[in-house]
Design a protein around this motif. Structure first.
Motif, PDB file in Angstrom:
ATOM      1  N   ASP A 155       0.836  -1.206   0.000  1.00 44.37           N
ATOM      2  CA  ASP A 155       0.000   0.000   0.000  1.00 44.37           C
ATOM      3  C   ASP A 155       0.870   1.255   0.000  1.00 44.37           C
ATOM      4  OD1 ASP A 155      -2.430  -1.359  -0.011  1.00 44.37           O
ATOM      5  OD2 ASP A 155      -2.666  -1.270   2.166  1.00 44.37           O
ATOM      6  N   ASP A 156       1.910   1.271   0.846  1.00 41.16           N
ATOM      7  CA  ASP A 156       2.776   2.449   0.927  1.00 41.16           C
ATOM      8  C   ASP A 156       3.458   2.735  -0.403  1.00 41.16           C
ATOM      9  OD1 ASP A 156       2.148   2.951   3.565  1.00 41.16           O
ATOM     10  OD2 ASP A 156       3.902   1.898   4.369  1.00 41.16           O
ATOM     11  N   GLU A 157       3.970   1.688  -1.064  1.00 39.74           N
ATOM     12  CA  GLU A 157       4.631   1.894  -2.348  1.00 39.74           C
ATOM     13  C   GLU A 157       3.642   2.379  -3.401  1.00 39.74           C
ATOM     14  OE1 GLU A 157       7.486  -0.333  -5.620  1.00 39.74           O
ATOM     15  OE2 GLU A 157       6.730  -1.496  -3.924  1.00 39.74           O
ATOM     16  N   LYS A 158       2.459   1.801  -3.402  1.00 43.38           N
ATOM     17  CA  LYS A 158       1.429   2.218  -4.366  1.00 43.38           C
ATOM     18  C   LYS A 158       1.106   3.697  -4.194  1.00 43.38           C
ATOM     19  CE  LYS A 158      -2.930   1.056  -3.787  1.00 43.38           C
ATOM     20  NZ  LYS A 158      -4.252   0.400  -3.782  1.00 43.38           N
ATOM     21  N   GLU A 159       0.982   4.153  -2.964  1.00 45.83           N
ATOM     22  CA  GLU A 159       0.652   5.556  -2.694  1.00 45.83           C
ATOM     23  C   GLU A 159       1.800   6.494  -3.059  1.00 45.83           C
ATOM     24  OE1 GLU A 159      -0.448   5.382   1.425  1.00 45.83           O
ATOM     25  OE2 GLU A 159      -2.457   4.660   0.955  1.00 45.83           O
ATOM     26  N   GLN A 160       3.023   6.008  -3.005  1.00 44.84           N
ATOM     27  CA  GLN A 160       4.182   6.837  -3.322  1.00 44.84           C
ATOM     28  C   GLN A 160       4.473   6.899  -4.816  1.00 44.84           C
ATOM     29  OE1 GLN A 160       5.850   8.793  -1.119  1.00 44.84           O
ATOM     30  NE2 GLN A 160       4.327   8.122   0.344  1.00 44.84           N
ATOM     31  N   VAL A 161       3.897   5.981  -5.586  1.00 46.63           N
ATOM     32  CA  VAL A 161       4.223   5.887  -7.007  1.00 46.63           C
ATOM     33  C   VAL A 161       3.092   6.363  -7.905  1.00 46.63           C
ATOM     34  CG1 VAL A 161       4.788   4.276  -8.879  1.00 46.63           C
ATOM     35  CG2 VAL A 161       5.862   4.008  -6.624  1.00 46.63           C
ATOM     36  N   PHE A 162       1.857   5.974  -7.600  1.00 50.85           N
ATOM     37  CA  PHE A 162       0.731   6.218  -8.497  1.00 50.85           C
ATOM     38  C   PHE A 162      -0.158   7.360  -8.020  1.00 50.85           C
ATOM     39  CE2 PHE A 162       1.645   1.614  -8.885  1.00 50.85           C
ATOM     40  CZ  PHE A 162       2.069   1.616 -10.201  1.00 50.85           C
ATOM     41  N   ASN A 163      -0.932   7.920  -8.952  1.00 49.54           N
ATOM     42  CA  ASN A 163      -1.844   9.005  -8.586  1.00 49.54           C
ATOM     43  C   ASN A 163      -3.155   8.508  -8.002  1.00 49.54           C
ATOM     44  OD1 ASN A 163      -3.634   8.352 -10.704  1.00 49.54           O
ATOM     45  ND2 ASN A 163      -2.891   9.983 -12.025  1.00 49.54           N
ATOM     46  N   LEU A 164      -3.404   7.205  -8.043  1.00 48.18           N
ATOM     47  CA  LEU A 164      -4.585   6.565  -7.451  1.00 48.18           C
ATOM     48  C   LEU A 164      -5.901   7.100  -8.009  1.00 48.18           C
ATOM     49  CD1 LEU A 164      -3.366   6.456  -3.740  1.00 48.18           C
ATOM     50  CD2 LEU A 164      -3.051   4.736  -5.539  1.00 48.18           C
TER      51      LEU A 164
END
Length: 134
Positions: free
Chosen positions: A81-90
């Motif tokens: 989750d942390d990596e996803k939030e740091q990489v993508f605009n969601l």
């Protein structure tokens, strides 16, 4: 991907959204302090760039619907989750920082231009940074 109306490849080839006309209209209707184009670095990495030293942004997850593509990428790549939030605009490609009292007019302006829009957070006094509340 399971149950989707098109392939992952087709999803990844969808053209980027062009916000220029909508943002010009928004700026005409309300005093915008800053625009943030959310690209690599996710919401925190891009939003922090416009914050003065005494301001902290709190973004509330769940105020918008995250497109399914991000869960699919997360599962396929075993992404935290942390990596996803740091990489993508969601699913939040652009942010506008504006006075709290102008949020409804801003949402109306963006939605009338044909884009989805949500009030997803606030800027508060504190050390410069961004918190993503879950």
């Amino acid at each position: 991907w399971r149950g989707a109306h098109h392939s992952l490849g087709d999803e990844l080839l969808v053209p980027s959204v062009i916000y220029a006309k909508a943002l010009l209209e928004l700026r005409r209707r309300v005093p915008v302090h800053a625009f943030v184009h959310v690209t690599g670095g996710g919401i925190p990495g891009n939003l922090v760039r416009v914050l003065p030293p005494h301001c902290h942004a709190v973004v509330r997850r769940g105020r918008w619907e995250e497109p399914r593509i991000f869960a699919e990428i997360q599962a396929a790549g075993d992404v935290s989750d942390d990596e996803k939030e740091q990489v993508f605009n969601l699913g939040v490609g652009m942010l506008a920082i504006l006075p709290r009292g102008d949020a409804h007019r801003a949402l109306d302006a963006i939605r009338s231009a044909g884009h989805d829009a949500w009030a997803i957070g606030e800027v508060v006094e504190g050390p410069v940074g961004v918190t993503l509340d879950r």
